[in-house]
Motif scaffolding. Structure first.
Motif, PDB file in Angstrom:
ATOM      1  N   PRO A 221       4.071  -0.948  -6.793  1.00 21.78           N
ATOM      2  CA  PRO A 221       4.818  -2.203  -6.656  1.00 21.78           C
ATOM      3  C   PRO A 221       6.330  -2.009  -6.583  1.00 21.78           C
ATOM      4  CG  PRO A 221       3.113  -2.417  -8.326  1.00 21.78           C
ATOM      5  CD  PRO A 221       3.168  -0.968  -7.959  1.00 21.78           C
ATOM      6  N   LEU A 222       6.827  -0.955  -7.226  1.00 23.75           N
ATOM      7  CA  LEU A 222       8.276  -0.745  -7.257  1.00 23.75           C
ATOM      8  C   LEU A 222       8.833  -0.275  -5.910  1.00 23.75           C
ATOM      9  CD1 LEU A 222       8.704   0.843 -10.791  1.00 23.75           C
ATOM     10  CD2 LEU A 222       9.016  -1.542 -10.089  1.00 23.75           C
ATOM     11  N   LEU A 223       7.942   0.002  -4.957  1.00 24.37           N
ATOM     12  CA  LEU A 223       8.395   0.333  -3.605  1.00 24.37           C
ATOM     13  C   LEU A 223       8.559  -0.918  -2.747  1.00 24.37           C
ATOM     14  CD1 LEU A 223       6.331   3.571  -2.873  1.00 24.37           C
ATOM     15  CD2 LEU A 223       8.707   3.362  -3.638  1.00 24.37           C
ATOM     16  N   ARG A 224       8.393  -2.066  -3.387  1.00 24.56           N
ATOM     17  CA  ARG A 224       8.605  -3.344  -2.705  1.00 24.56           C
ATOM     18  C   ARG A 224       9.925  -3.935  -3.188  1.00 24.56           C
ATOM     19  NH1 ARG A 224       4.764  -7.704  -0.335  1.00 24.56           N
ATOM     20  NH2 ARG A 224       6.226  -9.445  -0.391  1.00 24.56           N
ATOM     21  N   ASP A 225      10.839  -4.227  -2.279  1.00 25.22           N
ATOM     22  CA  ASP A 225      12.199  -4.630  -2.632  1.00 25.22           C
ATOM     23  C   ASP A 225      12.264  -5.929  -3.432  1.00 25.22           C
ATOM     24  OD1 ASP A 225      13.139  -2.396  -1.314  1.00 25.22           O
ATOM     25  OD2 ASP A 225      13.569  -3.464   0.550  1.00 25.22           O
ATOM     26  N   ASP A 226      11.308  -6.828  -3.201  1.00 27.24           N
ATOM     27  CA  ASP A 226      11.384  -8.148  -3.833  1.00 27.24           C
ATOM     28  C   ASP A 226      10.505  -8.281  -5.066  1.00 27.24           C
ATOM     29  OD1 ASP A 226       8.891  -8.080  -2.697  1.00 27.24           O
ATOM     30  OD2 ASP A 226       9.090  -9.928  -1.550  1.00 27.24           O
ATOM     31  N   VAL A 227      10.014  -7.177  -5.611  1.00 31.67           N
ATOM     32  CA  VAL A 227       9.019  -7.264  -6.681  1.00 31.67           C
ATOM     33  C   VAL A 227       9.576  -7.955  -7.922  1.00 31.67           C
ATOM     34  CG1 VAL A 227       9.487  -4.967  -7.687  1.00 31.67           C
ATOM     35  CG2 VAL A 227       7.205  -5.996  -7.898  1.00 31.67           C
ATOM     36  N   TYR A 228      10.834  -7.730  -8.266  1.00 29.07           N
ATOM     37  CA  TYR A 228      11.425  -8.399  -9.430  1.00 29.07           C
ATOM     38  C   TYR A 228      11.571  -9.897  -9.182  1.00 29.07           C
ATOM     39  CZ  TYR A 228      12.688  -3.602 -10.723  1.00 29.07           C
ATOM     40  OH  TYR A 228      12.654  -2.262 -11.017  1.00 29.07           O
ATOM     41  N   GLU A 229      11.976 -10.245  -7.975  1.00 27.70           N
ATOM     42  CA  GLU A 229      12.118 -11.659  -7.599  1.00 27.70           C
ATOM     43  C   GLU A 229      10.775 -12.381  -7.703  1.00 27.70           C
ATOM     44  OE1 GLU A 229      13.310 -14.328  -3.648  1.00 27.70           O
ATOM     45  OE2 GLU A 229      13.706 -12.176  -3.676  1.00 27.70           O
TER      46      GLU A 229
ATOM     47  N   ARG B 124       0.824  -1.216   0.000  1.00 24.11           N
ATOM     48  CA  ARG B 124       0.000   0.000   0.000  1.00 24.11           C
ATOM     49  C   ARG B 124       0.853   1.260   0.000  1.00 24.11           C
ATOM     50  NH1 ARG B 124      -5.837  -0.511   3.050  1.00 24.11           N
ATOM     51  NH2 ARG B 124      -6.695  -1.977   1.540  1.00 24.11           N
ATOM     52  N   ALA B 125       2.142   1.073  -0.040  1.00 24.38           N
ATOM     53  CA  ALA B 125       3.040   2.225  -0.087  1.00 24.38           C
ATOM     54  C   ALA B 125       2.949   2.893  -1.456  1.00 24.38           C
ATOM     55  CB  ALA B 125       4.472   1.779   0.180  1.00 24.38           C
ATOM     56  N   CYS B 126       2.862   4.224  -1.457  1.00 26.73           N
ATOM     57  CA  CYS B 126       2.754   4.976  -2.713  1.00 26.73           C
ATOM     58  C   CYS B 126       3.094   6.437  -2.438  1.00 26.73           C
ATOM     59  CB  CYS B 126       1.340   4.863  -3.290  1.00 26.73           C
ATOM     60  SG  CYS B 126       1.150   5.623  -4.914  1.00 26.73           S
ATOM     61  N   LYS B 127       3.683   7.085  -3.427  1.00 24.81           N
ATOM     62  CA  LYS B 127       4.065   8.487  -3.276  1.00 24.81           C
ATOM     63  C   LYS B 127       2.956   9.433  -3.731  1.00 24.81           C
ATOM     64  CE  LYS B 127       8.950   7.391  -3.872  1.00 24.81           C
ATOM     65  NZ  LYS B 127      10.162   7.558  -4.716  1.00 24.81           N
ATOM     66  N   PHE B 128       1.904   8.862  -4.317  1.00 23.23           N
ATOM     67  CA  PHE B 128       0.797   9.691  -4.797  1.00 23.23           C
ATOM     68  C   PHE B 128      -0.302   9.781  -3.744  1.00 23.23           C
ATOM     69  CE2 PHE B 128       3.147   9.992  -8.366  1.00 23.23           C
ATOM     70  CZ  PHE B 128       2.536   9.960  -9.609  1.00 23.23           C
ATOM     71  N   SER B 129      -1.221  10.730  -3.962  1.00 22.71           N
ATOM     72  CA  SER B 129      -2.383  10.891  -3.077  1.00 22.71           C
ATOM     73  C   SER B 129      -3.637  11.028  -3.940  1.00 22.71           C
ATOM     74  CB  SER B 129      -2.213  12.127  -2.186  1.00 22.71           C
ATOM     75  OG  SER B 129      -1.071  12.025  -1.376  1.00 22.71           O
ATOM     76  N   CYS B 130      -3.883  10.026  -4.767  1.00 18.07           N
ATOM     77  CA  CYS B 130      -4.985  10.095  -5.738  1.00 18.07           C
ATOM     78  C   CYS B 130      -6.344  10.165  -5.044  1.00 18.07           C
ATOM     79  CB  CYS B 130      -4.936   8.889  -6.665  1.00 18.07           C
ATOM     80  SG  CYS B 130      -3.358   8.720  -7.527  1.00 18.07           S
ATOM     81  N   LYS B 131      -7.210  11.003  -5.581  1.00 17.79           N
ATOM     82  CA  LYS B 131      -8.506  11.241  -4.949  1.00 17.79           C
ATOM     83  C   LYS B 131      -9.400  10.003  -4.965  1.00 17.79           C
ATOM     84  CE  LYS B 131      -8.796  16.240  -5.634  1.00 17.79           C
ATOM     85  NZ  LYS B 131      -9.590  17.355  -6.186  1.00 17.79           N
ATOM     86  N   HIS B 132      -9.160   9.102  -5.917  1.00 21.43           N
ATOM     87  CA  HIS B 132     -10.041   7.944  -6.050  1.00 21.43           C
ATOM     88  C   HIS B 132      -9.410   6.667  -5.504  1.00 21.43           C
ATOM     89  CE1 HIS B 132      -7.149   7.203  -9.117  1.00 21.43           C
ATOM     90  NE2 HIS B 132      -7.790   6.194  -9.651  1.00 21.43           N
ATOM     91  N   CYS B 133      -8.281   6.765  -4.792  1.00 19.58           N
ATOM     92  CA  CYS B 133      -7.503   5.590  -4.423  1.00 19.58           C
ATOM     93  C   CYS B 133      -8.324   4.557  -3.650  1.00 19.58           C
ATOM     94  CB  CYS B 133      -6.288   6.001  -3.593  1.00 19.58           C
ATOM     95  SG  CYS B 133      -5.223   4.605  -3.143  1.00 19.58           S
ATOM     96  N   ARG B 134      -8.445   3.377  -4.236  1.00 18.02           N
ATOM     97  CA  ARG B 134      -9.152   2.272  -3.603  1.00 18.02           C
ATOM     98  C   ARG B 134      -8.453   1.847  -2.322  1.00 18.02           C
ATOM     99  NH1 ARG B 134      -7.202  -2.020  -2.678  1.00 18.02           N
ATOM    100  NH2 ARG B 134      -5.434  -1.526  -4.025  1.00 18.02           N
TER     101      ARG B 134
END
Length: 366
Positions: free
Chosen positions: A77-85, A28-38
Motif C-alpha cells: 500500500p505504501l507504493l500508492r501516493d494517496d494511501v494516507y489521504e 499490485r505494486a510490490c518489491k517482494f516476490s513471495c512464493k505464495h502471492c495471491r
C-alpha cells in the motif's frame, strides 16, 4: 432445514449492515516476490488501478449504512501516493482502518500511518529466522526488514499483528515463530492456511492430515499463549472447536443452536461478512476466490454485495456439494470455497482438505 427458526440459518438476508470486513487491494505494486502471492504482484502499479476519487466514492457508499474494518492491502500500500489521504478519508467517515505492510517501515513512516488514522497494521513473518523467511519471501534481508518494521511501529505505539502462512516450508517452525511473535510485542498472531491461487501452488500445501494437526496445534496453543492466536482460511477450526464440546455426532439443528450460544460465527466468511475489492474494482467474496460479483466502476458496491447472484450463492450453504452438503457442521464450517475452487474449479464443491467424514444421521434436510 431441520430448524428454520434457528439463529444460524443457511439462507442469509443480504444485509449490508452485517458487513464486518472489507479488504481493498490498493495496488499490485510490490518489491517482494513471495512464493505464495495471491496477487502475483508486480514491480510497478497497474495504470488501471482505482483512482483516488473512485476509492473515496466506494468509501462513501459503504459508510452510509455500515462502518466495517477497512483493510488496506496490496501489493504494498505504501507504493500508492494517496494511501494516507485515503486512510484519513475512511477514518473521517467512521471506518476502522487497518493496513497490511510489506517491506521495511521506519519510524517516520510509522508515524505518518498512525497520523492518517490507521488503527493497526499487520506484518508477515513466515519463519523464525532469515533462512526460512527470506527464501519464502524471495528477497534476501526480508527477515531483517520485518524485524525493523516491528521495532518502528512499536516505537510509535501503533498496534500490530503478525501473519504467518503455513506451508510445507515452515510447518516445522510454528512453535518458534509463535515465540518470536510474542517476543516482538505483537497484539496477536494470525495463522493463515495457504490457498493455492496466484503464485501459490497446491504442492506447497501441507497434507490434509497435517492441516488437522495445525488446527489442533493452534487450539492447544491458544489456551496457554500470552497473546491471542487465530486461524484464517481454516473454517474447519469451528468444527474442531464444536467437536471439543462433545458435538461430534450431533444434529445440524443442535450445532446451529450451540453456535448461537457460544457466539461462534460462520467458518468461511467469503461474501458473508467479508469481501475483497481488487485494485481495478472487482468485488470478490475473498481475495483467494477469483470470481467477481461485479465491478464498482459499473455498479454500486452496495448493490453488488447485497444482490449479486454469485454472492447470494455463496451465502446459501444448501447449495454445497459432496460431503459438505450433508455435513452437520455445514453452517459452522462450510469449507473453504476458494480452496474448493482452486482444486475442483467449482466454488460449491466439497472442501478438499477436510478429513472429517460426516454421519448421515446428523445431516440437514435443507
Amino acid at each position: 432445514m431441520s430448524n428454520p427458526q434457528t439463529a444460524q440459518e443457511d439462507t442469509k438476508e443480504p444485509d449490508l449492515r452485517k458487513l464486518r470486513l472489507v479488504a481493498w487491494e490498493s495496488t499490485r505494486a510490490c518489491k517482494f516476490s513471495c512464493k505464495h502471492c495471491r496477487a502475483t504482484a508486480q514491480t510497478s502499479p497497474d495504470p488501471k488501478q482505482l483512482s483516488t476519487s473512485e476509492i473515496k466514492g466506494l468509501i462513501d457508499d459503504i459508510s452510509r449504512l455500515v462502518k466495517p474494518i477497512l483493510i488496506i492491502t496490496g501489493g504494498d500500500p505504501l507504493l500508492r501516493d494517496d494511501v494516507y489521504e485515503v486512510a484519513e478519508y475512511a477514518t473521517d467517515r467512521g471506518l476502522h482502518v487497518a493496513m497490511a505492510l510489506n517491506g521495511q517501515v521506519d519510524r517516520e513512516t510509522a508515524s505518518a500511518i498512525r497520523s492518517a488514522g490507521v488503527k493497526r497494521v499487520s506484518l508477515s513473518l513466515d519463519g523464525s529466522k532469515p533462512s526460512i523467511h527470506d527464501e519464502f519471501r524471495g528477497i534476501e534481508g526480508a527477515f531483517e526488514m520485518a524485524m525493523k518494521t516491528a521495532e518502528s511501529v512499536k516505537a510509535e505505539d501503533l498496534p500490530f499483528r503478525i501473519l504467518t502462512t503455513v506451508t510445507k516450508h515452515n510447518i516445522h517452525d510454528l512453535t518458534d515463530i509463535h515465540k518470536l511473535v510474542t517476543d516482538l510485542g505483537a497484539e496477536n498472531w494470525d495463522v493463515f492456511m495457504l490457498v493455492p491461487t496466484g503464485r501459490a501452488r497446491s504442492d506447497m500445501e501441507v497434507t490434509p492430515a497435517e492441516y488437522e494437526t495445525v488446527l489442533r496445534f493452534v487450539r492447544d496453543l491458544s489456551r496457554k499463549s500470552g497473546i491471542p492466536v487465530k486461524l484464517t482460511c481454516a473454517p474447519h477450526y469451528n468444527r474442531l472447536m464444536l467437536q471439543s464440546k462433545g458435538l461430534g455426532e450431533s444434529s445440524y439443528a443442535n450445532i446451529c443452536q450451540e453456535m448461537t450460544r457460544l457466539k461462534i460465527g460462520r467458518g468461511c466468511l467469503a461474501g458473508d461478512g467479508f469481501c475483497f475489492i481488487s485494485h481495478v474494482g472487482e468485488v470478490y467474496g475473498c481475495g483467494y476466490l477469483p470470481i467477481s460479483g461485479g465491478n464498482i466502476r459499473k455498479k454500486r458496491f452496495s448493490e453488488i454485495y447485497t444482490s449479486s447472484p454469485f454472492f447470494i450463492q455463496l451465502r446459501d450453504r444448501r447449495l454445497l456439494k459432496g460431503k459438505c452438503r450433508i455435513c452437520a457442521f455445514r453452517e459452522a464450517c462450510g469449507g473453504c470455497r476458494a480452496r474448493a475452487y482452486s482444486i475442483f474449479n467449482d466454488f460449491l464443491a466439497q472442501e478438499p482438505y477436510c478429513t472429517y467424514e460426516p454421519s448421515a444421521t446428523g445431516q440437514s434436510k435443507g
